[in-house]
Design a protein around this motif. Structure first.
Motif, PDB file in Angstrom:
ATOM      1  N   LEU A 239       0.830  -1.206   0.000  1.00  0.00           N
ATOM      2  CA  LEU A 239       0.000   0.000   0.000  1.00  0.00           C
ATOM      3  C   LEU A 239       0.866   1.259   0.000  1.00  0.00           C
ATOM      4  O   LEU A 239       0.587   2.222  -0.721  1.00  0.00           O
ATOM      5  N   ALA A 240       1.918   1.245   0.814  1.00  0.00           N
ATOM      6  CA  ALA A 240       2.792   2.418   0.903  1.00  0.00           C
ATOM      7  C   ALA A 240       3.627   2.585  -0.363  1.00  0.00           C
ATOM      8  O   ALA A 240       3.725   3.679  -0.920  1.00  0.00           O
ATOM      9  N   LEU A 241       4.208   1.483  -0.833  1.00  0.00           N
ATOM     10  CA  LEU A 241       5.121   1.559  -1.965  1.00  0.00           C
ATOM     11  C   LEU A 241       4.417   1.991  -3.247  1.00  0.00           C
ATOM     12  O   LEU A 241       4.937   2.790  -4.032  1.00  0.00           O
ATOM     13  N   THR A 242       3.222   1.459  -3.461  1.00  0.00           N
ATOM     14  CA  THR A 242       2.492   1.762  -4.696  1.00  0.00           C
ATOM     15  C   THR A 242       1.595   2.986  -4.566  1.00  0.00           C
ATOM     16  O   THR A 242       0.971   3.401  -5.533  1.00  0.00           O
ATOM     17  N   GLY A 243       1.525   3.546  -3.354  1.00  0.00           N
ATOM     18  CA  GLY A 243       0.703   4.734  -3.131  1.00  0.00           C
ATOM     19  C   GLY A 243       1.471   5.998  -3.432  1.00  0.00           C
ATOM     20  O   GLY A 243       1.981   6.189  -4.542  1.00  0.00           O
ATOM     21  N   THR A 244       1.589   6.874  -2.445  1.00  0.00           N
ATOM     22  CA  THR A 244       2.247   8.165  -2.683  1.00  0.00           C
ATOM     23  C   THR A 244       3.746   8.028  -2.937  1.00  0.00           C
ATOM     24  O   THR A 244       4.365   8.960  -3.456  1.00  0.00           O
ATOM     25  N   CYS A 245       4.340   6.879  -2.583  1.00  0.00           N
ATOM     26  CA  CYS A 245       5.756   6.654  -2.897  1.00  0.00           C
ATOM     27  C   CYS A 245       5.953   6.464  -4.408  1.00  0.00           C
ATOM     28  O   CYS A 245       7.071   6.631  -4.913  1.00  0.00           O
ATOM     29  N   GLU A 246       4.888   6.070  -5.089  1.00  0.00           N
ATOM     30  CA  GLU A 246       4.925   5.878  -6.544  1.00  0.00           C
ATOM     31  C   GLU A 246       6.078   4.978  -6.974  1.00  0.00           C
ATOM     32  O   GLU A 246       6.788   5.255  -7.939  1.00  0.00           O
ATOM     33  N   ASN A 247       6.273   3.884  -6.226  1.00  0.00           N
ATOM     34  CA  ASN A 247       7.299   2.877  -6.523  1.00  0.00           C
ATOM     35  C   ASN A 247       8.724   3.429  -6.482  1.00  0.00           C
ATOM     36  O   ASN A 247       9.616   2.908  -7.147  1.00  0.00           O
ATOM     37  N   ARG A 248       8.946   4.470  -5.675  1.00  0.00           N
ATOM     38  CA  ARG A 248      10.305   4.976  -5.464  1.00  0.00           C
ATOM     39  C   ARG A 248      10.873   4.317  -4.206  1.00  0.00           C
ATOM     40  O   ARG A 248      10.320   4.482  -3.115  1.00  0.00           O
ATOM     41  N   HIS A 270      10.874  -6.228  -6.223  1.00  0.00           N
ATOM     42  CA  HIS A 270      10.079  -6.884  -7.271  1.00  0.00           C
ATOM     43  C   HIS A 270       8.947  -5.961  -7.720  1.00  0.00           C
ATOM     44  O   HIS A 270       8.699  -5.790  -8.927  1.00  0.00           O
ATOM     45  N   LEU A 271       8.266  -5.339  -6.775  1.00  0.00           N
ATOM     46  CA  LEU A 271       7.172  -4.425  -7.108  1.00  0.00           C
ATOM     47  C   LEU A 271       7.698  -3.222  -7.887  1.00  0.00           C
ATOM     48  O   LEU A 271       7.088  -2.770  -8.861  1.00  0.00           O
ATOM     49  N   THR A 272       8.842  -2.700  -7.455  1.00  0.00           N
ATOM     50  CA  THR A 272       9.423  -1.525  -8.116  1.00  0.00           C
ATOM     51  C   THR A 272       9.843  -1.838  -9.545  1.00  0.00           C
ATOM     52  O   THR A 272       9.522  -1.106 -10.486  1.00  0.00           O
ATOM     53  N   PHE A 273      10.562  -2.942  -9.722  1.00  0.00           N
ATOM     54  CA  PHE A 273      11.036  -3.301 -11.063  1.00  0.00           C
ATOM     55  C   PHE A 273       9.869  -3.642 -11.991  1.00  0.00           C
ATOM     56  O   PHE A 273       9.894  -3.326 -13.183  1.00  0.00           O
ATOM     57  N   THR A 274       8.843  -4.284 -11.434  1.00  0.00           N
ATOM     58  CA  THR A 274       7.662  -4.612 -12.235  1.00  0.00           C
ATOM     59  C   THR A 274       6.979  -3.332 -12.720  1.00  0.00           C
ATOM     60  O   THR A 274       6.535  -3.238 -13.866  1.00  0.00           O
ATOM     61  N   ALA A 275       6.905  -2.343 -11.836  1.00  0.00           N
ATOM     62  CA  ALA A 275       6.295  -1.060 -12.207  1.00  0.00           C
ATOM     63  C   ALA A 275       7.109  -0.377 -13.299  1.00  0.00           C
ATOM     64  O   ALA A 275       6.547   0.218 -14.233  1.00  0.00           O
ATOM     65  N   GLN A 276       8.431  -0.479 -13.198  1.00  0.00           N
ATOM     66  CA  GLN A 276       9.283   0.131 -14.215  1.00  0.00           C
ATOM     67  C   GLN A 276       9.111  -0.558 -15.562  1.00  0.00           C
ATOM     68  O   GLN A 276       9.088   0.104 -16.613  1.00  0.00           O
ATOM     69  N   MET A 277       8.991  -1.885 -15.542  1.00  0.00           N
ATOM     70  CA  MET A 277       8.778  -2.632 -16.787  1.00  0.00           C
ATOM     71  C   MET A 277       7.445  -2.247 -17.427  1.00  0.00           C
ATOM     72  O   MET A 277       7.345  -2.054 -18.641  1.00  0.00           O
ATOM     73  N   LYS A 278       6.405  -2.124 -16.594  1.00  0.00           N
ATOM     74  CA  LYS A 278       5.089  -1.759 -17.099  1.00  0.00           C
ATOM     75  C   LYS A 278       5.124  -0.379 -17.725  1.00  0.00           C
ATOM     76  O   LYS A 278       4.556  -0.151 -18.804  1.00  0.00           O
ATOM     77  N   ARG A 279       5.805   0.534 -17.052  1.00  0.00           N
ATOM     78  CA  ARG A 279       5.919   1.895 -17.571  1.00  0.00           C
ATOM     79  C   ARG A 279       6.664   1.903 -18.899  1.00  0.00           C
ATOM     80  O   ARG A 279       6.285   2.598 -19.849  1.00  0.00           O
ATOM     81  N   ALA A 287       6.677   5.579 -13.062  1.00  0.00           N
ATOM     82  CA  ALA A 287       7.955   5.084 -13.573  1.00  0.00           C
ATOM     83  C   ALA A 287       8.768   4.401 -12.485  1.00  0.00           C
ATOM     84  O   ALA A 287       9.576   3.525 -12.744  1.00  0.00           O
ATOM     85  N   GLY A 288       8.566   4.787 -11.236  1.00  0.00           N
ATOM     86  CA  GLY A 288       9.323   4.213 -10.136  1.00  0.00           C
ATOM     87  C   GLY A 288      10.776   4.660 -10.157  1.00  0.00           C
ATOM     88  O   GLY A 288      11.239   5.332 -11.089  1.00  0.00           O
ATOM     89  N   LEU A 289      11.502   4.289  -9.113  1.00  0.00           N
ATOM     90  CA  LEU A 289      12.912   4.639  -9.011  1.00  0.00           C
ATOM     91  C   LEU A 289      13.553   3.751  -7.959  1.00  0.00           C
ATOM     92  O   LEU A 289      12.936   3.451  -6.936  1.00  0.00           O
ATOM     93  N   TRP A 290      14.784   3.331  -8.218  1.00  0.00           N
ATOM     94  CA  TRP A 290      15.522   2.532  -7.233  1.00  0.00           C
ATOM     95  C   TRP A 290      16.872   3.192  -6.992  1.00  0.00           C
ATOM     96  O   TRP A 290      17.617   3.465  -7.928  1.00  0.00           O
ATOM     97  N   ALA A 291      17.165   3.470  -5.741  1.00  0.00           N
ATOM     98  CA  ALA A 291      18.468   4.011  -5.359  1.00  0.00           C
ATOM     99  C   ALA A 291      18.994   3.197  -4.184  1.00  0.00           C
ATOM    100  O   ALA A 291      18.213   2.673  -3.381  1.00  0.00           O
ATOM    101  N   VAL A 292      20.303   3.066  -4.100  1.00  0.00           N
ATOM    102  CA  VAL A 292      20.937   2.296  -3.022  1.00  0.00           C
ATOM    103  C   VAL A 292      21.952   3.182  -2.313  1.00  0.00           C
ATOM    104  O   VAL A 292      22.802   3.802  -2.965  1.00  0.00           O
ATOM    105  N   TYR A 293      21.849   3.231  -0.998  1.00  0.00           N
ATOM    106  CA  TYR A 293      22.797   4.004  -0.190  1.00  0.00           C
ATOM    107  C   TYR A 293      23.459   3.082   0.824  1.00  0.00           C
ATOM    108  O   TYR A 293      22.844   2.133   1.322  1.00  0.00           O
ATOM    109  N   THR A 294      24.717   3.377   1.118  1.00  0.00           N
ATOM    110  CA  THR A 294      25.431   2.605   2.123  1.00  0.00           C
ATOM    111  C   THR A 294      26.275   3.549   2.986  1.00  0.00           C
ATOM    112  O   THR A 294      26.732   4.590   2.513  1.00  0.00           O
ATOM    113  N   ALA A 295      26.423   3.198   4.244  1.00  0.00           N
ATOM    114  CA  ALA A 295      27.223   4.016   5.162  1.00  0.00           C
ATOM    115  C   ALA A 295      28.690   3.868   4.801  1.00  0.00           C
ATOM    116  O   ALA A 295      29.219   2.758   4.730  1.00  0.00           O
ATOM    117  N   HIS A 296      29.348   4.994   4.544  1.00  0.00           N
ATOM    118  CA  HIS A 296      30.746   4.962   4.137  1.00  0.00           C
ATOM    119  C   HIS A 296      31.368   6.328   4.385  1.00  0.00           C
ATOM    120  O   HIS A 296      31.023   7.314   3.731  1.00  0.00           O
TER     121      HIS A 296
END
Length: 370
Positions: A239-248, A270-279, A287-296
């Motif tokens: 609900l959160a991911l596909t709602g106002t987060c818009e798969n970000r 999986h939900l994010t990548f599926t949304a990107q494929m559909k778009r 369109a969704g978005l995926w970003a990765v952060y790490t402590a460094h």
């Protein structure tokens, strides 16, 4: 059983001793959450006692004097909700948490952890640097929400109403909270720019008042049946991911890579990548978005002529928004070692996402068949 206090013949207070002691102890224990705190040595206290509207910047500009991006136009997010006795009720998918509120948790950890003798699941002493979200749940979330029996976000007095999240945070609870917070601090800075429609669609305009969705603080830990359904597609996470987060989605990469071994984290991607494929295939939906952060910990120089600054985290996959925004660029993409930090090229990002996407499709197709 009750004590009456008199002052010049007037009754000024009537209370039960045990209840009153409990209230006073709670107020002292969680004063950073219900009163306020000092952030990074700034003398001005951050107020947590009064409701504060959440917002984001739908337009930013470069301030030459401050040498940083500043909001030019701000949009209030969510709707004000009348507070009940001890919490502000709202749908689970709208229980985002702001950076201001997350910082209060960290200050509370520093104030209480060693003083109260916190221990981990093995009984070993904890320090502010080793407290994980499992420990935050045990020592902060559950006792703080015991009276309200609601979620952490709903219980905070600084929550004015619904807090629709702009991003979804995918993470492993075993990562130290201080490292998770460092990633989120850097993420908010990196995604603060919002000068066009593309930035806005990618979640730009982030500020310390912009909500993000984090399960431990959004879900009611006293009633997890509300969050976790038989079908994961009906869960609070979906609900959160596909709602106002818009798969970000922002993934917090821990040192052991445990985040990619957790089934819920895999499901979120999986939900994010599926949304990107559909778009991509239909030009419909987010369109969704995926970003990765790490402590460094590393040195970063934003622009030529400016002094390098210390940073505690870095975005290794930026989802189209430059990480360490000002690092060397080759053909518009970020490459190689920059100031001692590895930043992935656009080609490598695409390759990794494609590999993960194939793996997740196979994993969840098999699960659905079973």
């Amino acid at each position: 059983n009750y004590i009456l206090l008199f002052f010049h013949g007037w009754t000024i207070m009537s209370f039960h001793p045990i209840i009153s002691i409990y209230i006073f102890e709670q107020e002292d224990k969680f004063k950073e959450l219900i009163d306020g705190y000092i952030h990074d040595g700034i003398l001005e206290k951050v107020d947590m006692a009064e409701p504060r509207n959440c917002s984001y910047s739908n337009k930013t500009e470069w301030d030459k004097n401050q040498k940083k991006l500043v909001p030019k136009e701000t949009v209030i997010l969510g709707e004000e909700v009348p507070r009940m006795k001890s919490y502000t009720p709202m749908p689970v998918e709208l229980r985002g948490i702001t950076l201001r509120q997350l910082r209060a948790i960290n200050v509370n950890i520093v104030a209480r952890c060693e003083k109260e003798g916190w221990v981990n699941y093995e009984g070993k002493p904890l320090t502010p640097e080793t407290v994980t979200l499992y420990d935050v749940n045990k020592y902060i979330v559950l006792p703080f929400t015991k009276n309200s029996q609601a979620s952490f976000v709903e219980t905070l007095p600084s929550t004015a109403g619904t807090q629709p999240p702009r991003f979804f945070v995918s993470h492993w609870w075993g990562e130290p909270f201080v490292r998770t917070l460092a990633c989120l601090e850097q993420f908010v800075e990196d995604f603060s720019k919002n000068t066009n429609a593309s930035h806005d669609a990618q979640g730009g305009g982030m500020t310390e008042d912009t909500p993000i969705w984090i399960c431990i603080f959004a879900n009611n830990q006293w009633n997890l049946d509300e969050a976790i359904s038989i079908d994961p597609k009906d869960s609070s996470f979906t609900l959160a991911l596909t709602g106002t987060c818009e798969n970000r989605v922002i993934s917090i990469l821990d040192a052991g890579g445990n985040v990619f071994a957790r089934v819920w984290c895999d499901f979120e991607l999986h939900l994010t990548f599926t949304a990107q494929m559909k778009r991509s295939n239909t030009n419909k939906g987010s369109a969704g978005l995926w970003a990765v952060y790490t402590a460094h910990k590393h040195k970063f120089q934003a622009r030529s002529g400016l002094d390098p600054v210390d940073r505690d985290a870095v975005g290794i996959i930026s989802g189209g928004t430059p990480c360490d925004g000002g690092v060397a660029r080759v053909n518009g993409s970020v490459n190689g070692f920059v100031n001692g930090t590895w930043v992935m090229s656009t080609h490598l990002q695409t390759h990794l996402q494609t590999h993960l996407q194939t793996h997740l499709q196979a994993r969840f197709t098999l699960t659905e068949r079973v």
